[in-house]
Design an enzyme around this catalytic site. Sequence first.
Site, PDB file in Angstrom:
ATOM      1  N   ARG A   1       1.504  14.666   6.732  1.00 46.12           N
ATOM      2  CA  ARG A   1       2.271  14.975   7.950  1.00 46.12           C
ATOM      3  C   ARG A   1       3.770  15.074   7.690  1.00 46.12           C
ATOM      4  O   ARG A   1       4.511  15.590   8.530  1.00 46.12           O
ATOM      5  CB  ARG A   1       1.993  13.921   9.023  1.00 46.12           C
ATOM      6  CG  ARG A   1       0.674  14.135   9.748  1.00 46.12           C
ATOM      7  CD  ARG A   1       0.441  13.093  10.811  1.00 46.12           C
ATOM      8  NE  ARG A   1       0.007  11.822  10.249  1.00 46.12           N
ATOM      9  CZ  ARG A   1      -0.163  10.707  10.955  1.00 46.12           C
ATOM     10  NH1 ARG A   1       0.094  10.701  12.259  1.00 46.12           N
ATOM     11  NH2 ARG A   1      -0.571   9.597  10.370  1.00 46.12           N
TER      12      ARG A   1
ATOM     13  N   LEU B   1       0.839  -1.187   0.000  1.00 42.26           N
ATOM     14  CA  LEU B   1       0.000   0.000   0.000  1.00 42.26           C
ATOM     15  C   LEU B   1       0.880   1.246   0.000  1.00 42.26           C
ATOM     16  O   LEU B   1       1.576   1.534   0.976  1.00 42.26           O
ATOM     17  CB  LEU B   1      -0.926  -0.005   1.224  1.00 42.26           C
ATOM     18  CG  LEU B   1      -1.761  -1.280   1.412  1.00 42.26           C
ATOM     19  CD1 LEU B   1      -2.677  -1.134   2.620  1.00 42.26           C
ATOM     20  CD2 LEU B   1      -2.567  -1.604   0.158  1.00 42.26           C
TER      21      LEU B   1
END
Length: 459
Positions: free
Chosen positions: A16, A9
Site C-alpha cells: 500500500r 516484525l
Amino acid sequence: MMRRYAVILAAGQGTRMKSKLYKVLHPVLGRPMVQHVIDQIKAVKVDKTVTVVGHGAEKVSEHIGNDTEFVIQGEQLGTGHAVMQAEDLLKDKHGTTIVVCGDTPLITTETYQALFAHHENEGASATILTAKAEDPTGYGRVIRNEADEVERIVEHKDASGAERLVDEINTGTYCFDNQALFAALKEVSNDNVQGEYYLPDVIEILRNKKEKVTASLTPDFEETLGVNDRVALAQAEKIMKKRINEKHMRNGVAISDPDNTYIHPGVVIEQDAVIHPGTHITGGSTVKMDAEIGPNSEVDNCYVGIGSVVKQSVATNSKIGDRVNVGPFAHIRPESAIGDDAKVGNFVEIKKTVIGEGSKVPHLSYMGDAQVGSNVNVGCGTITVNYDGKNKYVTTIEDDSFIGCNSNLIAPVTIGKGSYVAAGSTITKDVPTESLSVARARQTNKEGYATRLKNRQKD
C-alpha cells in the site's frame, strides 16, 4: 530483574506504500520507521532484540546494522508465523518477550516500559497494549468480562453489533511470558480465509488454558499509529514533529512556528536558541545557547556554536564556532570549520575549508580545499581554484591577509601572513609574508578608439 527480549516484525513489503523502498525503511523525520522502534526498545534495556525480516532483508539489515539480530521469514504467512522464525534464538529463554511491529514508529520508551511493568507486576502470560479510539472502525476490539479481565480479541469484520461499540482496540503490541508464547504458537492454526497464522490467536489459546491475560491501556491513541500507506506516513511525521518541537520548547528553545519547523530526533538544542520557520535541523546536529537558525535554513549534522546565526543558508557535516554569522544564502559543504567571530556572507560557498577566527568571506566567493587563517578578509568574487580536472589542491591563506575582489588563487598556493593580493589578480605562485602581489595585465587606455569603432560600424 526479569530478563527481557524483543521481537520486531519487519518482514512486510508494504504494497500500500506503492514504493520500491521497503515499508519499514520509509523515513519519519529522517530516520527509518523501524529504527525508531529499535531505538525506543533499546532504551528499555532488553537483553536480546530479534528483528524478523523478509522483503528487502539485506537492505533492512544494512540500515539497522548491529542494533539487533535477524531472522528471515521466507514466506509471509502471518504475524504468528513471523514470530515463529525467532524460536531458535529465544525458545530456551525465560522471561518476558515483547512483540512489536516495525511500522509503529511513534510508541515511546515510556509506553514500552509501562507495558513491561504492567505485565510483570500482574504475573501474566500475555499482556496486550490497548488504546481507546474515537473511531475504532477496522481495529480488533478488546473484549473484557465483568471482572475487567481480557477474554478475547475480536476482529472488526467478525465483531457483533455490541462488540463494534467497544472503543478499546488492540494496537498489535504484546508482552508474553517467553515460554508460554512459543508453546502457544505451536497450537496456532492457519484454518482461515487467508491461510495465515495470526499472533492474536495466542491470546485465545492462553485463555482456554486458564492462563492470565491482561491489557495495558495507553492514554495516547496517536502513538499507536501503524504506518501502512503514504497518508499514515505523513500523519506519523506530523505527530513526531509536534512531539519533538514541544520537547525543545519546554526545554527553553524558542520556536516561533512549530508547524513549519523540522527537527530530527537526534538533534540537541540548548536553551535560548531561536529557531525560525522553514528550518530543517537534521542528523546529529547540536545548536548551542543563544544561536539563531533560519528562517528557511538547512543544518544537517552540524555543530553551531554559542550566539551564532545561520540565516537562509545550508550547512552540512561541518562545525560553526561561536558568534559566527552565516548567510543569507550561504552554502557550507561537508568537512568545513568556521572559527569564532567569523563571517560567511551571502552567496558564499565553503567546501572542505577551515576559516579562522575573526575572518570574513562576506559575499560571492568560493573557498574550496582551503586553510584560511585568522583575521583574513576575502574580497567579493574571490575563488580558490582547487581542481585541475583530476586532482584537488589546497590553498593556504595565512593570518591577517587581505584578498582583493575578483582574485583567482590557483592551488596549490600559499598567501603569506599579513600579505595583500590586489583586486583582479590571478595568483599562481606563493606570496611572501607582508607582501603585495599584483598579478593582472597592465591597463592601457587608447583615447578616441571607441569613436573610430563606432564610425566603422556605420559604414
